[in-house]
Design a protein around this motif. Structure first.
Motif, PDB file in Angstrom:
ATOM      1  N   LEU A  12       1.501   4.477   1.641  1.00  0.00           N
ATOM      2  CA  LEU A  12       1.629   5.923   1.857  1.00  0.00           C
ATOM      3  C   LEU A  12       2.160   6.241   3.248  1.00  0.00           C
ATOM      4  N   ALA A  13       1.660   5.532   4.252  1.00  0.00           N
ATOM      5  CA  ALA A  13       2.139   5.751   5.621  1.00  0.00           C
ATOM      6  C   ALA A  13       3.621   5.408   5.731  1.00  0.00           C
ATOM      7  N   ALA A  14       4.029   4.332   5.087  1.00  0.00           N
ATOM      8  CA  ALA A  14       5.432   3.923   5.128  1.00  0.00           C
ATOM      9  C   ALA A  14       6.317   4.918   4.390  1.00  0.00           C
ATOM     10  N   LEU A  15       5.834   5.444   3.269  1.00  0.00           N
ATOM     11  CA  LEU A  15       6.594   6.461   2.535  1.00  0.00           C
ATOM     12  C   LEU A  15       6.730   7.741   3.353  1.00  0.00           C
ATOM     13  N   GLU A  16       5.661   8.119   4.049  1.00  0.00           N
ATOM     14  CA  GLU A  16       5.708   9.311   4.895  1.00  0.00           C
ATOM     15  C   GLU A  16       6.700   9.118   6.035  1.00  0.00           C
ATOM     16  N   ASP A  17       6.702   7.927   6.637  1.00  0.00           N
ATOM     17  CA  ASP A  17       7.647   7.622   7.703  1.00  0.00           C
ATOM     18  C   ASP A  17       9.076   7.682   7.177  1.00  0.00           C
TER      19      ASP A  17
END
Length: 130
Positions: A12-17
């Motif tokens: 999720l953090a990588a998708l948000e980035d």
């Protein structure tokens, strides 16, 4: 979003980035290319997997009709038919589409127009293709 707790937090953090900055470094670091064009990565939390399997067990024990996913699998269920289609449509839009846009831009162009979502159980001695 409430559904986010069921996904791997690093994903999720990588998708948000990726969404906010366009930087694909984080997301690519989470992927393992098994063979050309085939990737594996952590997707769902262990808690979600346990709850999902409990939900399927509950549905099976209810006696309600079970739609099999295809002619090759006698031990599976179409999860769209048991109320999960809206959640999976959102998951497809918010998680799978951005991944597909990154990894398969030609094929993903224009977005997904649907899904046939199912769960299959494999067990030694079952579904032998006879």
């Amino acid at each position: 979003a409430g559904w986010a707790r069921w996904c791997d937090p690093q994903l999720l953090a990588a998708l948000e980035d990726l969404k906010s900055t366009g930087n694909d470094t984080l997301i690519l670091s989470l992927l393992r290319e098994e063979v050309e064009g085939v990737y594996s990565f952590a997707l769902f939390s262990d808690e979600f997997c346990d709850l999902f399997l409990d939900e399927l067990d509950g549905y099976y024990s209810s006696g309600l009709p079970v739609s099999r996913p295809n002619s090759m699998n006698n031990y599976g269920i179409i999860v769209n038919h048991i109320g999960l289609k809206p959640a999976l449509s959102r998951f497809q839009r918010d998680v799978l589409q951005p991944l597909s846009d990154l990894l398969f831009p030609v094929q993903a162009k224009g977005g997904f127009d649907g899904h046939h979502s199912f769960m299959v159980q494999y067990k030694s001695g079952q579904d032998l293709g006879r």
